[in-house]
Design an enzyme around this catalytic site. Structure first.
Site, PDB file in Angstrom:
ATOM      1  CB  CYS A  26      20.338 -17.778 -22.709  1.00  0.00           C
ATOM      2  SG  CYS A  26      20.933 -18.029 -24.386  1.00  0.00           S
ATOM      3  CG  ASN A  29      19.792 -16.275 -29.408  1.00  0.00           C
ATOM      4  OD1 ASN A  29      19.577 -15.771 -30.496  1.00  0.00           O
ATOM      5  ND2 ASN A  29      19.063 -17.281 -28.969  1.00  0.00           N
ATOM      6  CB  CYS A  31      24.722 -22.276 -25.106  1.00  0.00           C
ATOM      7  SG  CYS A  31      26.442 -22.178 -25.654  1.00  0.00           S
ATOM      8  NE  ARG A  32      22.481 -20.290 -20.643  1.00  0.00           N
ATOM      9  CZ  ARG A  32      22.629 -19.319 -19.771  1.00  0.00           C
ATOM     10  NH1 ARG A  32      22.246 -19.526 -18.515  1.00  0.00           N
ATOM     11  NH2 ARG A  32      23.131 -18.153 -20.125  1.00  0.00           N
ATOM     12  CB  SER A  33      17.715 -18.918 -25.528  1.00  0.00           C
ATOM     13  OG  SER A  33      18.637 -18.224 -26.319  1.00  0.00           O
ATOM     14  CG  ASP A 144      26.778 -19.713 -19.793  1.00  0.00           C
ATOM     15  OD1 ASP A 144      26.910 -20.487 -20.759  1.00  0.00           O
ATOM     16  OD2 ASP A 144      27.167 -18.533 -19.793  1.00  0.00           O
TER      17      ASP A 144
HETATM   18  P1  4NP Z   1      24.226 -18.834 -23.690  1.00  0.00           P
HETATM   19  O1  4NP Z   1      25.790 -19.084 -23.386  1.00  0.00           O
HETATM   20  O2  4NP Z   1      23.842 -17.603 -22.904  1.00  0.00           O
HETATM   21  O3  4NP Z   1      23.596 -20.070 -23.181  1.00  0.00           O
HETATM   22  O4  4NP Z   1      24.132 -18.640 -25.179  1.00  0.00           O
HETATM   23  C1  4NP Z   1      26.765 -18.098 -23.622  1.00  0.00           C
HETATM   24  C2  4NP Z   1      27.389 -18.036 -24.844  1.00  0.00           C
HETATM   25  C3  4NP Z   1      28.354 -17.074 -25.084  1.00  0.00           C
HETATM   26  C4  4NP Z   1      28.685 -16.182 -24.107  1.00  0.00           C
HETATM   27  C5  4NP Z   1      28.051 -16.231 -22.899  1.00  0.00           C
HETATM   28  C6  4NP Z   1      27.073 -17.187 -22.648  1.00  0.00           C
HETATM   29  N1  4NP Z   1      29.702 -15.216 -24.350  1.00  0.00           N
HETATM   30  O5  4NP Z   1      30.066 -14.497 -23.401  1.00  0.00           O
HETATM   31  O6  4NP Z   1      30.174 -15.103 -25.472  1.00  0.00           O
END
Ligand code: 4NP
Length: 175
Positions: A26, A29, A31-33, A144
């Site tokens: 994702c 890294n 939340c989702r992945s 997200d």
């Molecule tokens: P992820 O979510 O891609 O599911 O881990 C996010 C976590 C943090 C950020 C973006 C997406 N960020 O911009 O910090």
């Protein structure tokens, strides 16, 4: 699940591999992945198939390297009996050698991975997560949850638990 011939060939070759190596990707890294990694590992543990799978996750971005997953994601996963202990890392070129299947959560992750793939053969390993999610759930990506409330995290886990069950079945040797 409807699968095109190229994907079917990839799945057939993976079914025959004694060890399937899967990388979820994702943006952050956190939340989702890492949740996808935890959910698939949970399915694998329930099936007693730990010796047949290698599972990891990574982000296309590098803002959170070395951190545990987002606390909200860990709490929602723990409520489903899943502990997320991954430490955030960024996607690296060697991932295209080290994994058989590289699974982006959304269209941005897909685009970024395609631009990182060192060859056409490597790019063929990239299969979006939505490929495995029942279309009746109404999502062509895993959204997200970072700026969402609790329901965003629950939705991610619902989609991942559905998709990872199908992923496990699709790649498992039927014998
Ligand atoms: P992820 O979510 O891609 O599911 O881990 C996010 C976590 C943090 C950020 C973006 C997406 N960020 O911009 O910090």
């Amino acid at each position: 699940m409807t699968v095109n011939p190229q994907l079917q060939a990839l799945f057939t070759s993976l079914r025959e591999k004694p060890r399937k190596r899967v990388l979820f990707v994702c943006l952050g890294n956190i939340c989702r992945s890492p949740a996808a990694e935890g959910v698939l590992l949970d399915v694998i543990a329930h099936e007693g198939a730990q010796d047949r799978w290698v599972v990891d996750s990574a982000g296309t971005g590098g803002w959170h390297i070395g951190e545990l997953p987002d606390r909200r994601m860990r709490v929602h996963a723990r409520n489903r009996g899943i502990e997320l202990t991954h430490r955030t890392r960024q996607v690296r070129p060697s991932d295209f050698d080290d994994f058989d299947l590289i699974i982006p959560m959304d269209a941005n992750n897909l685009r970024d991975l395609r631009s990182l793939a060192p060859s056409l053969e490597a790019a063929r390993k990239i299969v979006p997560m939505a490929t495995f999610i029942d279309p009746s759930m109404g999502y062509d990506h895993v959204p997200d949850p970072y700026y969402e409330g609790a329901e965003g995290f629950e939705l991610v886990l619902d989609l991942l638990q559905n998709g990872c069950r199908t992923l496990f079945t699709q790649l498992s040797d039927p014998r």
